[in-house]
Design a protein around this motif. Structure first.
Motif, PDB file in Angstrom:
ATOM      1  N   ASN A 239     -53.079  35.178   3.749  1.00 22.30           N
ATOM      2  CA  ASN A 239     -51.709  35.548   3.396  1.00 22.30           C
ATOM      3  C   ASN A 239     -51.397  36.958   3.878  1.00 22.30           C
ATOM      4  O   ASN A 239     -51.145  37.853   3.075  1.00 22.30           O
ATOM      5  CB  ASN A 239     -51.585  35.439   1.861  1.00 22.30           C
ATOM      6  CG  ASN A 239     -50.146  35.492   1.406  1.00 22.30           C
ATOM      7  OD1 ASN A 239     -49.230  35.371   2.221  1.00 22.30           O
ATOM      8  ND2 ASN A 239     -49.937  35.697   0.124  1.00 22.30           N
ATOM      9  N   ARG A 240     -51.445  37.145   5.209  1.00 22.74           N
ATOM     10  CA  ARG A 240     -51.241  38.505   5.700  1.00 22.74           C
ATOM     11  C   ARG A 240     -49.956  38.648   6.523  1.00 22.74           C
ATOM     12  O   ARG A 240     -49.871  39.482   7.420  1.00 22.74           O
ATOM     13  CB  ARG A 240     -52.463  38.982   6.500  1.00 22.74           C
ATOM     14  CG  ARG A 240     -52.516  40.492   6.540  1.00 22.74           C
ATOM     15  CD  ARG A 240     -53.760  41.104   7.069  1.00 22.74           C
ATOM     16  NE  ARG A 240     -53.667  42.556   6.866  1.00 22.74           N
ATOM     17  CZ  ARG A 240     -54.616  43.428   7.124  1.00 22.74           C
ATOM     18  NH1 ARG A 240     -55.765  43.030   7.603  1.00 22.74           N
ATOM     19  NH2 ARG A 240     -54.438  44.704   6.895  1.00 22.74           N
ATOM     20  N   PHE A 241     -48.956  37.831   6.186  1.00 30.14           N
ATOM     21  CA  PHE A 241     -47.670  37.995   6.871  1.00 30.14           C
ATOM     22  C   PHE A 241     -46.564  38.338   5.865  1.00 30.14           C
ATOM     23  O   PHE A 241     -45.390  38.100   6.129  1.00 30.14           O
ATOM     24  CB  PHE A 241     -47.303  36.715   7.624  1.00 30.14           C
ATOM     25  CG  PHE A 241     -48.087  36.527   8.910  1.00 30.14           C
ATOM     26  CD1 PHE A 241     -47.958  37.427   9.955  1.00 30.14           C
ATOM     27  CD2 PHE A 241     -48.947  35.454   9.061  1.00 30.14           C
ATOM     28  CE1 PHE A 241     -48.663  37.271  11.147  1.00 30.14           C
ATOM     29  CE2 PHE A 241     -49.665  35.277  10.242  1.00 30.14           C
ATOM     30  CZ  PHE A 241     -49.521  36.191  11.284  1.00 30.14           C
TER      31      PHE A 241
ATOM     32  N   LEU B 166     -70.136  36.237  -1.422  1.00 25.18           N
ATOM     33  CA  LEU B 166     -71.233  36.595  -0.505  1.00 25.18           C
ATOM     34  C   LEU B 166     -71.953  37.854  -0.977  1.00 25.18           C
ATOM     35  O   LEU B 166     -73.174  37.963  -0.860  1.00 25.18           O
ATOM     36  CB  LEU B 166     -70.707  36.804   0.915  1.00 25.18           C
ATOM     37  CG  LEU B 166     -70.046  35.589   1.572  1.00 25.18           C
ATOM     38  CD1 LEU B 166     -69.413  35.989   2.897  1.00 25.18           C
ATOM     39  CD2 LEU B 166     -71.055  34.476   1.789  1.00 25.18           C
ATOM     40  N   HIS B 167     -71.197  38.797  -1.529  1.00 26.02           N
ATOM     41  CA  HIS B 167     -71.806  40.021  -2.051  1.00 26.02           C
ATOM     42  C   HIS B 167     -72.735  39.651  -3.221  1.00 26.02           C
ATOM     43  O   HIS B 167     -73.896  40.060  -3.261  1.00 26.02           O
ATOM     44  CB  HIS B 167     -70.753  40.988  -2.601  1.00 26.02           C
ATOM     45  CG  HIS B 167     -69.638  41.330  -1.662  1.00 26.02           C
ATOM     46  ND1 HIS B 167     -69.307  42.621  -1.342  1.00 26.02           N
ATOM     47  CD2 HIS B 167     -68.757  40.555  -0.979  1.00 26.02           C
ATOM     48  CE1 HIS B 167     -68.278  42.635  -0.509  1.00 26.02           C
ATOM     49  NE2 HIS B 167     -67.925  41.387  -0.288  1.00 26.02           N
ATOM     50  N   LEU B 168     -72.175  38.882  -4.153  1.00 25.27           N
ATOM     51  CA  LEU B 168     -72.935  38.576  -5.381  1.00 25.27           C
ATOM     52  C   LEU B 168     -74.160  37.714  -5.073  1.00 25.27           C
ATOM     53  O   LEU B 168     -75.257  37.968  -5.598  1.00 25.27           O
ATOM     54  CB  LEU B 168     -72.023  37.884  -6.405  1.00 25.27           C
ATOM     55  CG  LEU B 168     -70.844  38.751  -6.881  1.00 25.27           C
ATOM     56  CD1 LEU B 168     -69.959  37.985  -7.854  1.00 25.27           C
ATOM     57  CD2 LEU B 168     -71.328  40.052  -7.539  1.00 25.27           C
TER      58      LEU B 168
ATOM     59  N   MET C 177     -58.891  50.621  -5.862  1.00 23.87           N
ATOM     60  CA  MET C 177     -59.312  50.607  -4.463  1.00 23.87           C
ATOM     61  C   MET C 177     -60.393  49.547  -4.250  1.00 23.87           C
ATOM     62  O   MET C 177     -61.401  49.538  -4.935  1.00 23.87           O
ATOM     63  CB  MET C 177     -59.877  51.994  -4.130  1.00 23.87           C
ATOM     64  CG  MET C 177     -60.416  52.122  -2.754  1.00 23.87           C
ATOM     65  SD  MET C 177     -60.999  53.788  -2.438  1.00 23.87           S
ATOM     66  CE  MET C 177     -62.472  53.838  -3.430  1.00 23.87           C
ATOM     67  N   ARG C 178     -60.148  48.695  -3.264  1.00 23.64           N
ATOM     68  CA  ARG C 178     -61.095  47.618  -2.994  1.00 23.64           C
ATOM     69  C   ARG C 178     -62.501  48.154  -2.683  1.00 23.64           C
ATOM     70  O   ARG C 178     -63.506  47.621  -3.134  1.00 23.64           O
ATOM     71  CB  ARG C 178     -60.595  46.812  -1.800  1.00 23.64           C
ATOM     72  CG  ARG C 178     -61.462  45.641  -1.522  1.00 23.64           C
ATOM     73  CD  ARG C 178     -60.705  44.443  -1.092  1.00 23.64           C
ATOM     74  NE  ARG C 178     -61.568  43.292  -1.184  1.00 23.64           N
ATOM     75  CZ  ARG C 178     -61.603  42.455  -2.188  1.00 23.64           C
ATOM     76  NH1 ARG C 178     -60.797  42.617  -3.209  1.00 23.64           N
ATOM     77  NH2 ARG C 178     -62.436  41.452  -2.207  1.00 23.64           N
ATOM     78  N   ALA C 179     -62.549  49.241  -1.912  1.00 23.53           N
ATOM     79  CA  ALA C 179     -63.851  49.746  -1.468  1.00 23.53           C
ATOM     80  C   ALA C 179     -64.690  50.305  -2.619  1.00 23.53           C
ATOM     81  O   ALA C 179     -65.852  50.656  -2.420  1.00 23.53           O
ATOM     82  CB  ALA C 179     -63.657  50.807  -0.390  1.00 23.53           C
TER      83      ALA C 179
HETATM   84  C1  UD1 Z   1     -62.741  44.787   5.293  1.00 26.95           C
HETATM   85  C2  UD1 Z   1     -61.800  45.929   5.492  1.00 26.95           C
HETATM   86  C3  UD1 Z   1     -60.391  45.398   5.640  1.00 26.95           C
HETATM   87  C4  UD1 Z   1     -60.330  44.372   6.759  1.00 26.95           C
HETATM   88  C5  UD1 Z   1     -61.414  43.315   6.595  1.00 26.95           C
HETATM   89  C6  UD1 Z   1     -61.537  42.373   7.786  1.00 26.95           C
HETATM   90  C7  UD1 Z   1     -62.784  47.822   4.313  1.00 26.95           C
HETATM   91  C8  UD1 Z   1     -62.709  48.716   3.111  1.00 26.95           C
HETATM   92  N1  UD1 Z   1     -61.878  46.827   4.340  1.00 26.95           N
HETATM   93  O1  UD1 Z   1     -62.338  44.093   4.119  1.00 26.95           O
HETATM   94  O2  UD1 Z   1     -59.544  46.498   5.933  1.00 26.95           O
HETATM   95  O3  UD1 Z   1     -59.074  43.733   6.713  1.00 26.95           O
HETATM   96  O4  UD1 Z   1     -62.696  43.940   6.423  1.00 26.95           O
HETATM   97  O5  UD1 Z   1     -61.825  43.104   8.945  1.00 26.95           O
HETATM   98  O6  UD1 Z   1     -63.585  48.024   5.212  1.00 26.95           O
HETATM   99  N2  UD1 Z   1     -65.098  36.414   2.399  1.00 26.95           N
HETATM  100  C9  UD1 Z   1     -65.660  35.411   1.649  1.00 26.95           C
HETATM  101  N3  UD1 Z   1     -66.560  35.759   0.682  1.00 26.95           N
HETATM  102  C10 UD1 Z   1     -66.937  37.046   0.467  1.00 26.95           C
HETATM  103  C11 UD1 Z   1     -66.358  38.064   1.254  1.00 26.95           C
HETATM  104  C12 UD1 Z   1     -65.432  37.716   2.221  1.00 26.95           C
HETATM  105  O7  UD1 Z   1     -65.356  34.240   1.815  1.00 26.95           O
HETATM  106  O8  UD1 Z   1     -67.767  37.290  -0.420  1.00 26.95           O
HETATM  107  C13 UD1 Z   1     -64.090  36.063   3.437  1.00 26.95           C
HETATM  108  C14 UD1 Z   1     -62.704  36.664   3.116  1.00 26.95           C
HETATM  109  O9  UD1 Z   1     -61.959  35.816   2.303  1.00 26.95           O
HETATM  110  C15 UD1 Z   1     -62.115  36.813   4.515  1.00 26.95           C
HETATM  111  C16 UD1 Z   1     -63.334  37.082   5.405  1.00 26.95           C
HETATM  112  O10 UD1 Z   1     -64.473  36.704   4.638  1.00 26.95           O
HETATM  113  O11 UD1 Z   1     -61.542  35.596   4.921  1.00 26.95           O
HETATM  114  C17 UD1 Z   1     -63.495  38.517   5.817  1.00 26.95           C
HETATM  115  O12 UD1 Z   1     -63.516  39.353   4.670  1.00 26.95           O
HETATM  116  P1  UD1 Z   1     -64.309  40.742   4.670  1.00 26.95           P
HETATM  117  O13 UD1 Z   1     -64.783  41.043   6.035  1.00 26.95           O
HETATM  118  O14 UD1 Z   1     -65.297  40.703   3.560  1.00 26.95           O
HETATM  119  O15 UD1 Z   1     -63.183  41.774   4.298  1.00 26.95           O
HETATM  120  P2  UD1 Z   1     -63.334  43.078   3.403  1.00 26.95           P
HETATM  121  O16 UD1 Z   1     -64.704  43.636   3.541  1.00 26.95           O
HETATM  122  O17 UD1 Z   1     -62.771  42.827   2.048  1.00 26.95           O
END
Ligand code: UD1
Length: 416
Positions: free
Chosen positions: A330-332, A126-128, A92-94
């Motif tokens: 890649n969401r299609f 971004l998290h790290l 799970m991603r979360a």
């Molecule tokens: C969360 C949601 C997911 C939703 C997404 C966008 C949860 C558990 N998941 O995913 O369902 O599709 O938000 O609304 O809440 N990015 C970076 N670097 C990072 C992090 C993100 O470049 O460190 C980019 C990603 O590639 C993407 C964009 O930021 O293009 C948005 O991603 P993000 O909002 O982080 O998605 P999630 O939190 O994974």
């Protein structure tokens, strides 16, 4: 993995209740780790991802007592591990929210690189970098992210991309840091506000959640609380699309309308009739639907997590609709399955062109992720004949009792 058998063409009619937000629950459950006593969470969705997050907490030493389907008492005060088991994190991603929560509580966290739905590369830079700005060092060791800090120090963190996950992780990591943390260009999704409200309910000092600047004043201790999770806007939007494609008349209950504005707006623009009440909506659809252009964006824009569902609905709308995916590369991937049902859609990168207006026909199809699965359910409900959808466990990750709810609305659906 399970299979749904759906006979299309039945008009949905009646009332359906919406459960708690999956994405809010998956952020708030790890946050209970920071409380100094048991927390009672209500309106939890009864879905497999919530069970998985509970399993993670239990494996680390917490006690989780469910009180019926939607309430749980979580006591994480006995947690004695800083490591999320690899096999659970991978599912799970979360699970990566345990990075921020564990780091906040123990100045240390060890969590596998996240899995989750595959919409292309999903970086976590971004998290790290945010954790690093707060004073943590990190390394990746055999697929496990290891974070360690002497202490966490508040600071200014600017995200050059709006990220839901990074905003959540830095909120979690900074609530007990020394001094003030400011997140700039923060995500504004309702579940971020919900997490901040939960954290404030246990004694955190967070202002600005829901705007693009969030300020967190670190506190030394957090208490416990009783907290109710917000309704799931994506589940609500999905049922709106199901009602619309079947030319149905459905009241969608237990929702927060302001979280659904972009979805309501788009549905109205294609000819769906929507009546708003306090905590519910009536969705009626008698006339032919019209084409629309849709671009998914960060909140308050049209949610990427509704992009597959609106694309499925637009196959029934007269004319050429253009759907642009504004978040993921890649969401299609599900489009091929819709085409198997007779949809005429071409995809070029992040843009799909939908030649709509023709009724879909049943076919055996495969769900490739959660919302893709929801799109196939929508398509199947509107299609002629009996559709079989494989890999329904993806769908059940995010839709509580979808078979029961749709059956209650008059659909023919069963799980085999
Ligand atoms: C969360 C949601 C997911 C939703 C997404 C966008 C949860 C558990 N998941 O995913 O369902 O599709 O938000 O609304 O809440 N990015 C970076 N670097 C990072 C992090 C993100 O470049 O460190 C980019 C990603 O590639 C993407 C964009 O930021 O293009 C948005 O991603 P993000 O909002 O982080 O998605 P999630 O939190 O994974």
């Amino acid at each position: 993995m399970g299979r749904f058998v759906i006979e299309g063409g039945r008009r949905l009619k009646g009332e359906v209740n919406i459960n708690g937000s999956k994405n809010a629950a998956l952020a708030i459950i790890p946050a209970t780790l920071l409380a100094s006593g048991p927390c009672v969470l209500s309106n939890l969705p009864n879905i497999s991802d919530v069970d998985l997050s509970f399993e993670i907490l239990r494996k680390m030493g917490a006690t989780v007592n469910r009180q019926g389907k939607h309430v749980a008492i979580i006591d994480a005060t006995s947690i004695n591990s800083t490591e999320v088991p690899f096999n659970l994190a991978m599912k799970m991603r979360a699970s990566y929210y345990y990075l921020g929560a564990l780091l906040s509580k123990f100045n240390e966290a060890n969590v596998a690189m996240p899995g989750g739905c595959n919409f292309g590369v999903r970086p976590i830079n971004l998290h790290l970098n945010g954790f690093k700005s707060l004073g943590a060092e990190y390394r990746v060791d055999r697929g496990i992210i290891r974070l360690k800090a002497k202490h966490l120090q508040g600071t200014k963190i600017y995200f050059d991309v709006v990220s839901v996950g990074a905003t959540i992780n830095i909120l979690l990591a900074s609530v007990m840091a020394q001094g003030v943390t400011i997140i700039e260009n923060a995500a504004k999704e309702p579940h971020i506000v919900d997490l901040a409200n939960f954290l404030n309910s246990i004694g955190a000092c967070i202002v600005g959640a829901g705007t693009n600047v969030i300020k967190i004043k670190g506190v030394s201790k957090l208490k416990s609380s009783n907290y109710t999770i917000i309704p799931d806007p994506i589940e609500a939007g999905s049922y709106m699309a199901m009602a619309a494609i079947t030319k149905g008349d459905v009241v969608i209950k237990d929702i927060t309308i302001k979280h659904l504005e972009s979805i309501i707006n788009k549905m109205e623009s294609i000819g769906v009739h929507i009546t708003r009440y306090d905590n519910s909506l009536r969705v009626c659809c008698a006339d032919a639907l019209k084409k629309a252009d849709v671009t998914s964006q960060a909140y308050p824009g049209f949610p990427t997590d509704m992009q597959p569902q609106i694309t499925a609905l637009l196959t029934s709308a007269k004319g050429t609709s253009i759907v642009t995916e504004g978040i993921w590369n890649n969401r299609f991937q599900y489009v091929g399955e819709l085409c198997r049902m007779g949809a005429v859609i071409t995809v070029d990168g992040k843009v799909a062109v939908v030649e709509g207006g023709k009724r879909l026909t049943a076919a055996p199809v495969v769900a490739c992720d959660l919302r893709a699965g929801a799109a196939l359910v929508i398509a199947a409900l509107g299609a002629k004949g009996i559709t079989e959808i494989e890999n329904t466990s993806y769908i059940e990750r995010g839709y509580e009792d979808i078979v029961g709810k749709l059956t209650g609305l008059g659909a023919y659906i069963r799980k085999v």
